[in-house]
Design an enzyme around this catalytic site. Structure first.
Site, PDB file in Angstrom:
ATOM      1  N   TYR A 190      39.403  58.979  46.732  1.00 20.63           N
ATOM      2  CA  TYR A 190      38.168  58.279  46.984  1.00 20.63           C
ATOM      3  C   TYR A 190      36.901  59.288  46.773  1.00 20.63           C
ATOM      4  O   TYR A 190      35.836  58.503  46.132  1.00 20.63           O
ATOM      5  CB  TYR A 190      38.059  57.972  48.392  1.00 20.63           C
ATOM      6  CG  TYR A 190      38.802  56.692  48.718  1.00 20.63           C
ATOM      7  CD1 TYR A 190      38.298  55.272  48.571  1.00 20.63           C
ATOM      8  CD2 TYR A 190      40.178  56.648  48.948  1.00 20.63           C
ATOM      9  CE1 TYR A 190      39.077  54.194  48.650  1.00 20.63           C
ATOM     10  CE2 TYR A 190      40.979  55.657  49.168  1.00 20.63           C
ATOM     11  CZ  TYR A 190      40.381  54.261  48.803  1.00 20.63           C
ATOM     12  OH  TYR A 190      41.151  53.131  48.957  1.00 20.63           O
TER      13      TYR A 190
ATOM     14  N   GLU B 292      45.590  51.465  54.155  1.00 16.56           N
ATOM     15  CA  GLU B 292      46.614  51.844  53.068  1.00 16.56           C
ATOM     16  C   GLU B 292      47.560  52.948  53.665  1.00 16.56           C
ATOM     17  O   GLU B 292      49.085  52.924  53.551  1.00 16.56           O
ATOM     18  CB  GLU B 292      45.946  52.509  51.879  1.00 16.56           C
ATOM     19  CG  GLU B 292      45.224  51.675  50.986  1.00 16.56           C
ATOM     20  CD  GLU B 292      44.255  52.139  50.084  1.00 16.56           C
ATOM     21  OE1 GLU B 292      43.967  53.596  50.082  1.00 16.56           O
ATOM     22  OE2 GLU B 292      43.178  51.511  49.716  1.00 16.56           O
TER      23      GLU B 292
END
Length: 386
Positions: free
Chosen positions: A98, A140
């Site tokens: 990310y 996730e």
């Protein structure tokens, strides 16, 4: 939730960012791939990058999430997060990736918007990005835990034990574990990612819905001849060959309310419906089920016979089919594009829709016109985003 100051700044700047969001995402991807070429060769779908569909999906997700921070809708946000997080989990995305996206996305924002990106504007959108990222990372990690794997460790080697031609341009693969143990279970409607080695050294990935029965020791999916990965599978994958395949994920699954169902698909988009119908048959489900499928012709329809046999085994099911070409010989078979004008629709149904974007938009509009609320319509896109 983002802070009040960030929300105020995003509300003021969202129209400008939204007006340039596709330009921003189109700038972002080349930046990121220049520094991390392995992401393009081994993670992101190159076909989607060339067509621009991946940029469109990212732009839409960011704009939708930002809008929901101003007018919060828990159900709508959950829908966005579920779709993205299941896709990410099927690719083995982890938290460490990310910051890479953050770096290049914000560089793209600054380049496109220039002096409009003041420190206060940058701080607000930075807060929004990490709000969305942290929600995704959390979900996730939950999906990885539910699947019984470490974060990102979703890949396994499986063996093709059967290959069938299910239409002139689609083949079905049945997979087994290489050690003879049953493959992990899955939820009807889910998909697996398949990674294949291409001639130029890239390892490209695409998702395929599972069409087999829950509880079988094997997995099965079907592939239409379309795109780099699918073409490779058609030309190189045969009985006895090994494939790299992910753990199953996906959020187009049956609701648990026991209410009426409407399953609408087009072309190879029938595959998650086949998996769902196998489960309904296996569990002896008696609820009302409307199955609607659109295709170019009977000759080119994948899983045509299997679809009909499954519907026939469900006492509450009805099958409607539309073909662009051909002659109609049955009351529930029509010639032309899908048209729900004379099809009865129960407004209490949950609709699961899968197919190309244009098909899904048409079906959604038709169902909403028939008094089915948008919240009861779920989608799985085949084509540009898969």
């Amino acid at each position: 939730m983002i802070s009040t100051d960030a929300r105020t700044m995003i509300e003021a700047t969202l129209p400008v960012v939204a007006a340039h969001i596709e330009e921003i995402t189109a700038n972002f991807y080349p930046r990121m791939f220049a520094e991390h070429p392995e992401l393009l060769s081994d993670l992101f779908n190159r076909t989607n990058q060339k067509s621009g569909s991946q940029s469109t999906v990212l732009a839409g997700s960011i704009a939708a999430f930002a809008t929901l921070q101003l007018d919060y809708d828990a159900a709508a946000q959950r829908g966005i997060i579920e779709r993205i997080s299941h896709k990410h989990a099927s690719l083995g995305i982890i938290a460490d990736q990310y910051p890479i996206v953050h770096k290049h996305l914000f560089a793209a924002i600054v380049e496109v918007l220039g002096d409009a990106v003041t420190p206060e504007v940058a701080a607000a959108w930075d807060e929004l990005y990490w709000e969305m990222a942290n929600v995704l990372i959390g979900r996730e990690n939950e999906l990885y835990a539910q699947a019984g794997v470490a974060a990102g460790q979703v890949w396994r080697t499986v063996r093709i034990v059967e290959r069938d031609q299910v239409s002139p341009d689609a083949v079905s693969f049945t997979l087994a574990s290489v050690d003879g143990d049953p493959l992990p279970g899955f939820v009807p409607g889910q998909y697996v990612s398949v990674q294949v080695p291409l001639e130029d050294g890239a390892n490209q990935i695409r998702q395929y819905s599972l069409t087999g029965r829950v509880g079988d020791p094997t997995w099965r999916f079907s592939v239409k001849l379309d795109g780099e990965v699918s073409t490779w599978l058609h030309e190189h994958a045969f009985d006895g060959d090994d494939l790299s395949v992910s753990t199953p994920f996906g959020d187009l699954t049956l609701p648990d309310d026991g209410g009426p169902l409407l399953l609408a698909s087009a072309g190879i988009g029938c595959t998650p419906m086949i998996g769902l119908l196998h489960h309904l048959v296996a569990t002896g489900d008696t609820r009302p089920v409307q199955v609607m499928h659109a295709d170019r012709s009977r000759a080119r329809q994948p899983h045509r016979g299997e679809l009909g046999r499954l519907v026939a085994q469900l006492p509450g099911a009805t099958l409607y089919q539309w073909y662009e070409h051909g002659v109609s010989a049955e009351p529930t078979t029509r010639i032309g594009l899908i048209d729900l004008a004379d099809v009865p629709v129960d407004p209490s149904s949950t609709a699961l829709v899968c197919g190309p974007t244009g098909f899904m938009s048409s079906v959604r509009d038709a169902l909403v016109d028939r008094s089915l609320s948008a919240e009861r319509i779920q989608f799985e896109a085949f084509g540009g985003t898969r």
